[in-house]
Design a protein around this motif. Structure first.
Motif, PDB file in Angstrom:
ATOM      1  N   SER A   1      13.197  11.656  36.906  1.00  0.00           N
ATOM      2  CA  SER A   1      12.513  12.669  36.106  1.00  0.00           C
ATOM      3  C   SER A   1      11.745  13.581  37.055  1.00  0.00           C
ATOM      4  O   SER A   1      10.879  13.120  37.808  1.00  0.00           O
ATOM      5  N   LEU A   2      12.103  14.880  37.057  1.00  0.00           N
ATOM      6  CA  LEU A   2      11.388  15.812  37.924  1.00  0.00           C
ATOM      7  C   LEU A   2       9.974  16.078  37.430  1.00  0.00           C
ATOM      8  O   LEU A   2       9.142  16.609  38.171  1.00  0.00           O
ATOM      9  N   GLU A   3       9.710  15.716  36.188  1.00  0.00           N
ATOM     10  CA  GLU A   3       8.364  15.913  35.642  1.00  0.00           C
ATOM     11  C   GLU A   3       7.422  14.826  36.142  1.00  0.00           C
ATOM     12  O   GLU A   3       6.318  15.099  36.607  1.00  0.00           O
ATOM     13  N   THR A   4       7.895  13.552  36.078  1.00  0.00           N
ATOM     14  CA  THR A   4       7.027  12.436  36.469  1.00  0.00           C
ATOM     15  C   THR A   4       7.311  11.950  37.886  1.00  0.00           C
ATOM     16  O   THR A   4       6.557  11.153  38.429  1.00  0.00           O
ATOM     17  N   LYS A   5       8.440  12.429  38.486  1.00  0.00           N
ATOM     18  CA  LYS A   5       8.876  11.986  39.818  1.00  0.00           C
ATOM     19  C   LYS A   5       9.126  10.484  39.849  1.00  0.00           C
ATOM     20  O   LYS A   5       8.934   9.818  40.866  1.00  0.00           O
ATOM     21  N   GLN A   6       9.628   9.948  38.735  1.00  0.00           N
ATOM     22  CA  GLN A   6       9.930   8.533  38.625  1.00  0.00           C
ATOM     23  C   GLN A   6      11.420   8.321  38.379  1.00  0.00           C
ATOM     24  O   GLN A   6      12.077   9.142  37.749  1.00  0.00           O
ATOM     25  N   CYS A   7      11.949   7.189  38.870  1.00  0.00           N
ATOM     26  CA  CYS A   7      13.339   6.814  38.588  1.00  0.00           C
ATOM     27  C   CYS A   7      13.402   6.232  37.184  1.00  0.00           C
ATOM     28  O   CYS A   7      12.680   5.271  36.868  1.00  0.00           O
ATOM     29  N   VAL A   8      14.268   6.806  36.330  1.00  0.00           N
ATOM     30  CA  VAL A   8      14.353   6.341  34.950  1.00  0.00           C
ATOM     31  C   VAL A   8      15.616   5.538  34.674  1.00  0.00           C
ATOM     32  O   VAL A   8      15.733   4.902  33.627  1.00  0.00           O
ATOM     33  N   GLN A   9      16.589   5.565  35.628  1.00  0.00           N
ATOM     34  CA  GLN A   9      17.812   4.783  35.423  1.00  0.00           C
ATOM     35  C   GLN A   9      18.574   4.689  36.747  1.00  0.00           C
ATOM     36  O   GLN A   9      18.526   5.599  37.584  1.00  0.00           O
ATOM     37  N   THR A  10      19.265   3.586  36.949  1.00  0.00           N
ATOM     38  CA  THR A  10      20.155   3.416  38.100  1.00  0.00           C
ATOM     39  C   THR A  10      21.562   3.120  37.587  1.00  0.00           C
ATOM     40  O   THR A  10      21.751   2.174  36.810  1.00  0.00           O
ATOM     41  N   LEU A  11      22.524   3.938  37.996  1.00  0.00           N
ATOM     42  CA  LEU A  11      23.911   3.795  37.548  1.00  0.00           C
ATOM     43  C   LEU A  11      24.689   3.021  38.603  1.00  0.00           C
ATOM     44  O   LEU A  11      24.778   3.442  39.758  1.00  0.00           O
ATOM     45  N   VAL A  12      25.257   1.878  38.204  1.00  0.00           N
ATOM     46  CA  VAL A  12      25.973   1.007  39.136  1.00  0.00           C
ATOM     47  C   VAL A  12      27.355   0.726  38.565  1.00  0.00           C
ATOM     48  O   VAL A  12      27.500  -0.065  37.636  1.00  0.00           O
ATOM     49  N   ARG A  13      28.363   1.387  39.093  1.00  0.00           N
ATOM     50  CA  ARG A  13      29.751   1.123  38.702  1.00  0.00           C
ATOM     51  C   ARG A  13      30.706   1.263  39.889  1.00  0.00           C
ATOM     52  O   ARG A  13      31.755   0.656  39.912  1.00  0.00           O
ATOM     53  N   HIS A  14      30.344   2.107  40.848  1.00  0.00           N
ATOM     54  CA  HIS A  14      31.235   2.320  41.998  1.00  0.00           C
ATOM     55  C   HIS A  14      31.221   1.092  42.903  1.00  0.00           C
ATOM     56  O   HIS A  14      30.208   0.389  43.021  1.00  0.00           O
ATOM     57  N   GLN A  15      32.362   0.870  43.577  1.00  0.00           N
ATOM     58  CA  GLN A  15      32.504  -0.282  44.456  1.00  0.00           C
ATOM     59  C   GLN A  15      32.245   0.060  45.923  1.00  0.00           C
ATOM     60  O   GLN A  15      32.374  -0.797  46.786  1.00  0.00           O
ATOM     61  N   ASN A  16      31.907   1.316  46.189  1.00  0.00           N
ATOM     62  CA  ASN A  16      31.640   1.733  47.572  1.00  0.00           C
ATOM     63  C   ASN A  16      30.689   2.928  47.550  1.00  0.00           C
ATOM     64  O   ASN A  16      30.258   3.371  46.487  1.00  0.00           O
ATOM     65  N   SER A  17      30.430   3.470  48.719  1.00  0.00           N
ATOM     66  CA  SER A  17      29.481   4.568  48.874  1.00  0.00           C
ATOM     67  C   SER A  17      29.800   5.728  47.916  1.00  0.00           C
ATOM     68  O   SER A  17      30.930   6.169  47.817  1.00  0.00           O
ATOM     69  N   VAL A  18      28.767   6.228  47.210  1.00  0.00           N
ATOM     70  CA  VAL A  18      28.915   7.382  46.325  1.00  0.00           C
ATOM     71  C   VAL A  18      28.601   8.629  47.143  1.00  0.00           C
ATOM     72  O   VAL A  18      27.501   8.774  47.676  1.00  0.00           O
TER      73      VAL A  18
END
Length: 613
Positions: free
Chosen positions: A573-590
């Motif tokens: 969130s650019l408003e709060t500068k906090q991480c609101v979610q982590t997306l984990v599906r790839h099996q290697n470097s994104v």
């Protein structure tokens, strides 16, 4: 290899003096054991012999390392041309004699332009040269030999049929060596013709007439028919043995294929078992996503009830839309390094040297594969109805998006093209320590920005500014065309330079309020555009931050997405500068991100492109 120089004031161009192949100050003809086919110069000399140039080769066709005419010329990382065997034979730490850069044995590219110039040089046929008496490597023109001057690239073709080539008598190796043109006359007088029954033991040797007379008395001639019949039977038996050997080889090949098929079936069975385990893991992850979505719905319902006065109070703060993986595009045979969008089309560039075009509205399939690059596709950029692609082959290809056909290739970089951006009728391309500027209408270079301290891996443009990320810096120029058009050697001035301690800048994103960069040391730095003051550092990734993109419209406006070597995509969130979610599906470097119509597309080193919404 050997070198030669003919006296500059010689009275005849038909006299050539050959010396050791060292660079001299003579401007006369030169000789070299050069081969454009074989990289090993000693092997080239054995196959082709000395090379005598009709006139002194230009100095720009001479390698600065061995001081000889180029053998298999290649362009090194520093931009200069050397012999391939000179580069491969260098010791670790050896430098370019001009720029003093360390020369790498990898990433060398054949210099076809120089090779063509070398092939056009005129040389003497080797059968028109002879050794100077008493010398082992000094040659002179042979007035009794071939008189033709030939192109170096056509040497083998000529010398294969040259009538002045030396030939041995087929009857006896003791006969003197003659030229091809004289062989027929020699054979008429040769006294070493063997009897036609030599293979059966007859040792008679003589002239043609003597051999004809001998056959009347030869003991083998009387049993010639029986001998021929025996030879035929032996030949038939040999053919039968060869047939049996072929059948045995076929059976062995069939056995090997059956064994390979069994191994493939075992491997496929194991893969399916692994796939089932993976699907179970995905189902578990989907279940968790569904649970979080239900929680979001409950929070939103509570918010609505509170606003309607149906409940006295609610404790729902910062309800966030959760992104889920909606699908995967599969087709590349290598890591996906670049993504770009245009209307309902998605473009993906990969290490497999291709660009795939995907339909994102109806079929969700690959419409076409674009093949033109001869290296990794590092970057993609779309503008109007054109797609620009940059590659490790040092070129930029321009494609017509409507026809999906190649328009042209832009050649000018000496190193891989890492990033592209378009603004105000100009295309900017980043590479090692420079940015080249091209006119997008004429496709001609119009300038360049130099003086950067490292690879330029990230470029972003707005209507007014150009942002370029390099080692621990972000350089900012005006992107207006009138500010870029500076005459002479003067370059446009940098308006600002933003400094970061996070190593090389690998990714950039610019919004209405912020300039944001991702670095080699896992960090995301945020600057306020009004004052160009760094206001925040986002810490959460466990690897290099390769890509950044922000959503500027829709319900997810103000969301920043970051892709990393740690195989994750984080939503901030650019408003709060906090991480609101982590997306984990790839099996290697994104490695790359792009947004389109509220959807997020991610490309990774697992060769896939995933869709999030």
């Amino acid at each position: 290899a050997a070198a030669a120089a003919a006296a500059a004031n010689a009275g005849s161009a038909d006299t050539v003096t050959v010396r050791s192949h060292r660079r001299t100050h003579s401007d006369a003809s030169a000789i070299s054991s050069l081969s454009h086919v074989v990289n090993d110069t000693h092997l080239a000399e054995e196959q082709l012999g000395p090379v005598v140039f009709v006139s002194t080769p230009p100095r720009n066709l001479t390698c600065m390392l061995c001081e000889k005419v180029f053998t298999d010329p290649v362009i090194a990382k520093c931009g200069h041309t050397f012999c391939r065997h000179c580069v491969l034979g260098m010791a670790p730490g050896d430098e370019c004699p001009v720029h003093h850069f360390a020369l790498s044995k990898s990433n060398v590219i054949s210099n076809l332009a120089v090779l063509e110039q070398i092939h056009e040089l005129l040389i003497r046929c080797k059968f028109g040269c002879r050794l100077v008496e008493g010398s082992a490597n000094v040659y002179e023109f042979d007035p009794e030999g071939c008189q033709l001057d030939i192109k170096l690239g056509e040497r083998k073709l000529h010398e294969a049929v040259c009538e002045y080539a030396f030939a041995k008598c087929p009857n006896n190796p003791q006969c003197p060596v003659t030229r091809k043109r004289e062989l027929e006359a020699h054979l008429k007088e040769c006294q070493f013709y063997p009897c036609s029954h030599r293979v059966r033991g007859c040792k008679f040797v003589g002239g043609q007439d003597a051999v004809a007379s001998h056959l009347a008395d030869c003991r083998f001639e009387s049993v010639k028919g029986l001998l021929l019949e025996s030879d035929q039977r032996v030949q038939t038996l040999m053919q039968g043995l060869e047939t049996k050997d072929q059948e045995i080889g076929f059976l062995r090949a069939m056995l090997a294929k059956l064994s390979e098929r069994v191994e493939r079936m075992e491997s496929l069975f194991e893969m399916r078992i692994d796939g089932i385990d993976e699907n179970l893991a995905h189902l578990s992850a989907d279940s968790r996503d569904t649970s979080r979505t239900l929680q979001d719905v409950q929070r939103e319902l509570g918010t609505v009830q509170a606003k309607l006065g149906l409940v006295d109070d609610y404790n729902i703060i910062g309800a966030t839309h959760m992104f889920k993986c909606k699908g995967t595009f599969v087709g590349h045979q290598g890591p996906v390094w670049a993504l770009a969008v245009h209307a309902d089309l998605l473009f993906s560039g990969s290490s497999d040297e291709t660009i795939k075009v995907w339909d994102t509205s109806t079929s969700f399939k690959c419409k076409k594969t674009l093949n033109a690059h001869r290296g990794i596709v590092h970057t993609l950029c779309s503008h109007n109805h054109k797609l620009y692609s940059g590659s490790s082959d040092c070129t930029i290809n321009v494609w017509n998006i409507d026809t999906l056909e190649l328009i042209t290739s832009l050649v000018g970089h000496d190193n891989p093209v890492c990033t592209l951006a378009v603004a105000n009728g100009m295309l900017f391309s980043g590479s090692l320590k420079l940015i080249k500027i091209w006119d997008i209408h004429t496709h001609k270079p119009v300038g360049q920005l130099t003086g950067l301290n490292h690879w330029v891996r990230a470029l972003v443009t707005t209507d007014k500014y150009l942002y370029a990320g390099s080692y621990q810096t972000i350089s900012i120029w005006s992107s207006l065309k009138q500010d870029m058009e500076v005459s002479g050697v003067q370059q446009p001035e940098k308006l600002h330079v933003l400094h970061t301690s996070g190593g090389s800048v690998y990714s950039l994103c610019v919004t209405e309020q912020y300039a944001i960069c991702g670095t080699y040391e896992n960090l995301i730095h945020i600057w306020e555009l009004e004052t160009f003051t760094e206001i925040h550092t986002l810490d959460g990734h466990m690897g290099t931050v390769y890509a950044l993109v922000a959503m500027t419209q829709g319900p997810n406006k103000g969301r920043l997405f970051s892709a990393s070597y740690d195989k994750t995509i984080k939503v901030w969130s650019l408003e709060t500068k906090q991480c609101v979610q982590t997306l984990v599906r790839h099996q290697n470097s994104v490695d790359t991100l792009v947004v389109q119509k509220g959807r997020l597309f991610s490309g990774a080193a697992d060769s896939t492109v995933k869709v999030w919404q």
